[in-house]
Design a protein around this motif. Structure first.
Motif, PDB file in Angstrom:
ATOM      1  N   VAL A   1       0.759  -1.157   0.110  1.00  0.00           N
ATOM      2  CA  VAL A   1       0.048  -0.075  -0.097  1.00  0.00           C
ATOM      3  C   VAL A   1       0.780   1.150  -0.196  1.00  0.00           C
ATOM      4  CG1 VAL A   1      -1.713   1.336   1.253  1.00  0.00           C
ATOM      5  CG2 VAL A   1      -1.989  -1.275   1.180  1.00  0.00           C
ATOM      6  N   ALA A   2       2.068   1.214   0.551  1.00  0.00           N
ATOM      7  CA  ALA A   2       2.988   2.332   0.641  1.00  0.00           C
ATOM      8  C   ALA A   2       3.364   2.861  -0.910  1.00  0.00           C
ATOM      9  CB  ALA A   2       4.073   1.988   1.336  1.00  0.00           C
ATOM     10  N   ASP A   3       3.453   1.759  -1.782  1.00  0.00           N
ATOM     11  CA  ASP A   3       3.863   1.985  -3.053  1.00  0.00           C
ATOM     12  C   ASP A   3       2.591   2.940  -3.820  1.00  0.00           C
ATOM     13  OD1 ASP A   3       6.313   0.598  -3.120  1.00  0.00           O
ATOM     14  OD2 ASP A   3       5.703  -0.787  -4.065  1.00  0.00           O
ATOM     15  N   ILE A   4       1.456   2.426  -3.348  1.00  0.00           N
ATOM     16  CA  ILE A   4       0.287   3.178  -3.920  1.00  0.00           C
ATOM     17  C   ILE A   4       0.272   4.543  -3.278  1.00  0.00           C
ATOM     18  CG2 ILE A   4      -2.356   3.108  -4.115  1.00  0.00           C
ATOM     19  CD1 ILE A   4      -2.098   0.145  -4.172  1.00  0.00           C
ATOM     20  N   GLU A   5       0.547   4.789  -1.952  1.00  0.00           N
ATOM     21  CA  GLU A   5       0.407   6.044  -1.281  1.00  0.00           C
ATOM     22  C   GLU A   5       1.350   7.029  -1.952  1.00  0.00           C
ATOM     23  OE1 GLU A   5       0.686   4.705   2.682  1.00  0.00           O
ATOM     24  OE2 GLU A   5      -1.443   4.245   3.038  1.00  0.00           O
TER      25      GLU A   5
ATOM     26  N   VAL B   1      -5.958   7.538 -12.334  1.00  0.00           N
ATOM     27  CA  VAL B   1      -6.012   6.861 -13.556  1.00  0.00           C
ATOM     28  C   VAL B   1      -5.675   5.614 -13.410  1.00  0.00           C
ATOM     29  CG1 VAL B   1      -4.003   6.717 -15.280  1.00  0.00           C
ATOM     30  CG2 VAL B   1      -5.070   8.919 -14.451  1.00  0.00           C
ATOM     31  N   LEU B   2      -4.871   5.136 -12.327  1.00  0.00           N
ATOM     32  CA  LEU B   2      -4.591   3.677 -12.097  1.00  0.00           C
ATOM     33  C   LEU B   2      -5.909   2.871 -11.702  1.00  0.00           C
ATOM     34  CD1 LEU B   2      -2.486   1.459 -12.072  1.00  0.00           C
ATOM     35  CD2 LEU B   2      -2.202   2.054  -9.312  1.00  0.00           C
ATOM     36  N   VAL B   3      -6.650   3.632 -10.857  1.00  0.00           N
ATOM     37  CA  VAL B   3      -7.869   2.751 -10.350  1.00  0.00           C
ATOM     38  C   VAL B   3      -9.084   2.801 -11.852  1.00  0.00           C
ATOM     39  CG1 VAL B   3     -10.221   3.480  -9.316  1.00  0.00           C
ATOM     40  CG2 VAL B   3      -8.014   3.483  -8.136  1.00  0.00           C
ATOM     41  N   ASN B   4      -9.087   3.930 -12.618  1.00  0.00           N
ATOM     42  CA  ASN B   4      -9.657   3.673 -13.721  1.00  0.00           C
ATOM     43  C   ASN B   4      -9.238   2.598 -14.711  1.00  0.00           C
ATOM     44  OD1 ASN B   4     -11.583   5.859 -12.971  1.00  0.00           O
ATOM     45  ND2 ASN B   4     -10.346   7.285 -14.113  1.00  0.00           N
ATOM     46  N   ASP B   5      -7.964   2.529 -15.038  1.00  0.00           N
ATOM     47  CA  ASP B   5      -7.386   1.538 -15.687  1.00  0.00           C
ATOM     48  C   ASP B   5      -7.892   0.203 -15.292  1.00  0.00           C
ATOM     49  OD1 ASP B   5      -6.423   3.286 -17.354  1.00  0.00           O
ATOM     50  OD2 ASP B   5      -4.264   3.242 -16.884  1.00  0.00           O
ATOM     51  N   TYR B   6      -7.682  -0.068 -13.950  1.00  0.00           N
ATOM     52  CA  TYR B   6      -7.830  -1.434 -13.532  1.00  0.00           C
ATOM     53  C   TYR B   6      -9.550  -1.664 -13.581  1.00  0.00           C
ATOM     54  CZ  TYR B   6      -3.591  -3.460 -11.751  1.00  0.00           C
ATOM     55  OH  TYR B   6      -2.307  -4.175 -11.690  1.00  0.00           O
ATOM     56  N   THR B   7     -10.204  -0.890 -13.333  1.00  0.00           N
ATOM     57  CA  THR B   7     -11.782  -1.029 -13.110  1.00  0.00           C
ATOM     58  C   THR B   7     -12.110  -1.489 -14.660  1.00  0.00           C
ATOM     59  OG1 THR B   7     -12.312   0.662 -11.714  1.00  0.00           O
ATOM     60  CG2 THR B   7     -13.889   0.264 -13.020  1.00  0.00           C
ATOM     61  N   VAL B   8     -11.610  -0.830 -15.781  1.00  0.00           N
ATOM     62  CA  VAL B   8     -11.544  -1.139 -17.144  1.00  0.00           C
ATOM     63  C   VAL B   8     -11.210  -2.847 -17.222  1.00  0.00           C
ATOM     64  CG1 VAL B   8     -11.130  -1.080 -19.756  1.00  0.00           C
ATOM     65  CG2 VAL B   8     -11.847   0.802 -17.950  1.00  0.00           C
TER      66      VAL B   8
ATOM     67  N   VAL C   1     -15.731  -5.712  -9.100  1.00  0.00           N
ATOM     68  CA  VAL C   1     -14.935  -6.250  -7.807  1.00  0.00           C
ATOM     69  C   VAL C   1     -14.304  -4.991  -7.259  1.00  0.00           C
ATOM     70  CG1 VAL C   1     -14.863  -8.457  -8.915  1.00  0.00           C
ATOM     71  CG2 VAL C   1     -13.065  -6.876  -9.466  1.00  0.00           C
ATOM     72  N   LEU C   2     -14.306  -3.894  -7.995  1.00  0.00           N
ATOM     73  CA  LEU C   2     -13.524  -2.620  -7.303  1.00  0.00           C
ATOM     74  C   LEU C   2     -14.729  -1.861  -6.627  1.00  0.00           C
ATOM     75  CD1 LEU C   2     -10.572  -1.175  -9.333  1.00  0.00           C
ATOM     76  CD2 LEU C   2     -10.517  -1.900  -7.012  1.00  0.00           C
ATOM     77  N   PRO C   3     -14.612  -1.606  -5.536  1.00  0.00           N
ATOM     78  CA  PRO C   3     -15.449  -0.503  -5.062  1.00  0.00           C
ATOM     79  C   PRO C   3     -15.362   0.875  -5.628  1.00  0.00           C
ATOM     80  CG  PRO C   3     -14.054  -0.911  -3.494  1.00  0.00           C
ATOM     81  CD  PRO C   3     -13.602  -1.833  -4.504  1.00  0.00           C
ATOM     82  N   ALA C   4     -16.614   1.586  -5.733  1.00  0.00           N
ATOM     83  CA  ALA C   4     -16.532   3.036  -6.155  1.00  0.00           C
ATOM     84  C   ALA C   4     -15.792   3.691  -5.425  1.00  0.00           C
ATOM     85  CB  ALA C   4     -17.904   3.511  -6.492  1.00  0.00           C
ATOM     86  N   ASN C   5     -14.716   4.425  -5.943  1.00  0.00           N
ATOM     87  CA  ASN C   5     -13.836   5.473  -5.264  1.00  0.00           C
ATOM     88  C   ASN C   5     -13.186   4.770  -3.955  1.00  0.00           C
ATOM     89  OD1 ASN C   5     -14.706   7.848  -6.428  1.00  0.00           O
ATOM     90  ND2 ASN C   5     -16.743   7.641  -5.315  1.00  0.00           N
ATOM     91  N   PRO C   6     -12.396   3.612  -4.114  1.00  0.00           N
ATOM     92  CA  PRO C   6     -11.743   3.059  -3.189  1.00  0.00           C
ATOM     93  C   PRO C   6     -10.603   3.654  -2.677  1.00  0.00           C
ATOM     94  CG  PRO C   6     -10.719   2.312  -5.335  1.00  0.00           C
ATOM     95  CD  PRO C   6     -11.956   3.213  -5.810  1.00  0.00           C
ATOM     96  N   THR C   7     -10.350   3.221  -1.315  1.00  0.00           N
ATOM     97  CA  THR C   7      -9.298   3.825  -0.571  1.00  0.00           C
ATOM     98  C   THR C   7      -7.811   3.071  -1.143  1.00  0.00           C
ATOM     99  OG1 THR C   7      -9.165   1.988   1.149  1.00  0.00           O
ATOM    100  CG2 THR C   7     -10.600   3.951   1.605  1.00  0.00           C
ATOM    101  N   ARG C   8      -7.008   3.536  -0.856  1.00  0.00           N
ATOM    102  CA  ARG C   8      -5.854   2.951  -1.472  1.00  0.00           C
ATOM    103  C   ARG C   8      -5.591   1.614  -0.790  1.00  0.00           C
ATOM    104  NH1 ARG C   8      -2.046   7.536  -3.486  1.00  0.00           N
ATOM    105  NH2 ARG C   8      -3.539   9.190  -3.706  1.00  0.00           N
ATOM    106  N   GLN C   9      -5.896   1.332   0.469  1.00  0.00           N
ATOM    107  CA  GLN C   9      -5.807   0.032   0.803  1.00  0.00           C
ATOM    108  C   GLN C   9      -6.944  -0.930   0.319  1.00  0.00           C
ATOM    109  OE1 GLN C   9      -3.827  -1.408   3.488  1.00  0.00           O
ATOM    110  NE2 GLN C   9      -4.614  -3.258   2.761  1.00  0.00           N
ATOM    111  N   ALA C  10      -8.046  -0.553   0.109  1.00  0.00           N
ATOM    112  CA  ALA C  10      -8.948  -1.507  -0.618  1.00  0.00           C
ATOM    113  C   ALA C  10      -8.651  -1.765  -2.129  1.00  0.00           C
ATOM    114  CB  ALA C  10     -10.428  -0.736  -0.617  1.00  0.00           C
TER     115      ALA C  10
END
Length: 117
Positions: free
Chosen positions: A57-61, A70-77, A87-96
């Motif tokens: 998670v530290a890398d994502i932080e 951008v990363l969340v949008n790419d993974y969502t697609v 499988v990804l919640p809307a507006n996930p925390t970095r931990q989620a």
């Protein structure tokens, strides 16, 4: 069969193995000028892999809000293409987000977790 294509632009010669590569080389030159040198392929590959598969998670932080979005949008697609449900919640925390991307490949597609909406 390999062949070479060549173009001259503003007294500069550009050579590639196919027209698409030639167009890419010319575009790179137009963007970066004469003193451009190509990236080290190993470093680029490592950087892409590090961003796509963070170790913690530290890398994502470390990502800016914009880069994280951008990363969340790419993974969502990507995840929406391989799983029948979100499988990804809307507006996930970095931990989620990390929890999902570090485990999705282990899931049985018939028994994965669907986030509450």
């Amino acid at each position: 069969m390999t062949f070479t294509v060549r173009a001259i632009k503003e007294n500069r010669d550009f050579i590639a193995e196919d027209p698409l590569q030639l167009l890419g080389i010319i575009t790179i030159w137009e963007t970066n000028g004469d003193h451009w040198s190509g990236p080290n392929r190993e470093n680029v590959r490592d950087e892409i892999a590090s961003n796509a598969f963070p170790d913690s998670v530290a890398d994502i932080e470390k990502l800016s809000e914009e880069d994280f979005e951008v990363l969340v949008n790419d993974y969502t697609v990507f995840l929406n293409r391989i799983f029948p449900k979100q499988v990804l919640p809307a507006n996930p925390t970095r931990q989620a987000f990390f929890d999902v991307i570090s485990n999705f490949y282990k899931w049985d597609s018939g028994q994965f977790y669907e986030w509450e909406k």
